[in-house]
Design an enzyme around this catalytic site. Structure first.
Site, short mmCIF file in Angstrom:
data_model
loop_
_atom_site.label_atom_id
_atom_site.label_comp_id
_atom_site.label_asym_id
_atom_site.label_seq_id
_atom_site.Cartn_x
_atom_site.Cartn_y
_atom_site.Cartn_z
N TYR A 1 -9.45 -10.56 -6.81
CA TYR A 1 -8.41 -10.49 -7.84
C TYR A 1 -8.39 -11.78 -8.65
CZ TYR A 1 -6.44 -6.40 -5.43
OH TYR A 1 -6.25 -5.16 -4.86
N HIS B 1 -3.46 -8.87 3.22
CA HIS B 1 -4.90 -8.95 3.49
C HIS B 1 -5.13 -9.80 4.74
CE1 HIS B 1 -5.86 -8.25 -1.04
NE2 HIS B 1 -5.75 -7.11 -0.39
N HIS C 1 -2.91 2.78 -6.75
CA HIS C 1 -3.46 1.47 -6.38
C HIS C 1 -3.48 0.51 -7.56
CE1 HIS C 1 -5.14 -0.65 -2.98
NE2 HIS C 1 -6.06 -1.19 -3.76
N ARG D 1 -0.84 -2.03 -7.32
CA ARG D 1 -1.17 -3.12 -6.40
C ARG D 1 -2.07 -4.16 -7.08
NH1 ARG D 1 -1.21 -4.30 -0.88
NH2 ARG D 1 -3.20 -4.93 0.04
N ARG E 1 0.85 -1.19 0.00
CA ARG E 1 0.00 0.00 0.00
C ARG E 1 0.89 1.25 0.00
NH1 ARG E 1 -2.24 -3.65 3.71
NH2 ARG E 1 -4.36 -4.35 3.17
N LYS F 1 -1.46 -2.15 7.46
CA LYS F 1 -2.80 -1.73 7.85
C LYS F 1 -3.22 -2.46 9.11
CE LYS F 1 -7.35 -0.98 5.76
NZ LYS F 1 -8.18 -1.19 4.53
#
Length: 308
Positions: free
Chosen positions: A289, A280, A254, A257, A163, A188
């Site tokens: 994805y 994640h 993004h 990513r 990120r 995150k």
């Protein structure tokens, strides 16, 4: 009236609850990410301003399914995207359920339990092709400090799929400039993880390290020419200039990513591995994805099975 633990709670000012909510999100044992706090705060402000336009009281008692649906309808009428509307509505529902109902216990049930979330149809991101990636890297063809740094920054993003904030906050000491190992990433949710750069990305980063300003103290990897850390908005300014120079209108941070995830899945990486690489916490987003990759592969194979 039975929704309130005490009827007086219906008169609590929404703006004060909004400010308290932001402080709560930032002060938790696991603080909410800055981007999420900004999103939640902006969504609540948007709803409060809607109430003001409608001549409704800006109090907790105005958080009703009817007024929330009217707010959603107003956003659609002025042409806001379904993705943006879904995000704002989701923020308001989290505020109602997790903060007002479960944390503060002002109500006996969630005020918005009967308001369903909006699920916009997936729009598969079109990642950059190999030729476009080469075009992006070659855009930084000047010998200035900014071009050398920006080329390295973009290469780091393309090679890791981290990120943007994770990359910007990397400490200089976290990078092994010989092996390309990154030993500390503040991910995150305030989690820690690691990564490794490809030889191609390291080539550009080594060039940047030669011109990187010398600083002291707790150093960040990515700096401005004056030695101060590169900021989040500074990075977005870099992206705007890159878009103008390379001529690829759909490019944004993004997208790198997305491209990393889809390239890894097409190359045979399993969902669990890609989930770990992207950081994640669940595999829900990773599987999105995967679904995009399957759609693309299925379309590519259509001529093979066509009867004509």
């Amino acid at each position: 009236s039975t929704v309130w633990v005490e009827q007086a709670y219906a008169e609590e000012p929404l703006d004060r609850l909004r400010r308290d909510y932001v402080d709560y999100l930032r002060g938790r044992a696991q603080p909410t990410s800055p981007d999420t706090v900004i999103k939640y705060n902006a969504s609540l402000l948007a709803f409060i301003r809607f109430l003001d336009r409608q001549g409704e009281e800006q109090v907790l008692g105005s958080v009703t399914p009817g007024l929330v649906n009217a707010w959603v309808n107003e956003q659609r009428s002025i042409g806001r995207s379904e993705d943006g509307i879904a995000s704002r509505l989701g923020s308001l529902k989290v505020f109602s359920s997790k903060y007002i109902y479960k944390h503060l216990e002002l109500t006996t049930r969630d005020l918005l339990v009967k308001v369903p979330r909006i699920s916009p149809p997936d729009k598969p991101a079109q990642p950059l092709t190999e030729a476009e990636i080469e075009r992006v890297i070659d855009t930084f063809d000047r010998t200035s400090f900014e071009d050398i740094r920006n080329r390295a920054l973009v290469a780091c993003y393309i090679a890791t799929g981290l990120r943007l904030r994770e990359i910007l906050e990397l400490p200089m000491a976290s990078l092994d400039r010989v092996t390309g190992d990154i030993t500390f990433i503040r991910a995150k949710g305030n989690r820690e993880r690691c990564a490794k750069l490809s030889p191609g990305a390291m080539k550009h980063i080594k060039l940047y390290l030669r011109v990187r300003p010398a600083t002291s103290g707790d150093e960040r990897l990515w700096l401005q020419c004056n030695g101060r850390p590169l900021t989040y908005w500074g990075a977005h300014s870099i992206m705007k200039r890159l878009r103008d120079r390379c001529g690829i209108a759909r490019i944004h941070w993004h997208l790198f990513r997305h491209g990393f995830a889809q390239h890894a899945l097409r190359s045979g990486a399993d969902v669990g591995t890609v989930q770990e690489m992207l950081g994640h916490t669940t595999n829900v987003m990773t599987r999105r994805y995967l679904g995009q990759v399957k759609q693309t592969e299925a379309a590519r194979r259509m001529p093979r099975y066509s009867p004509l």
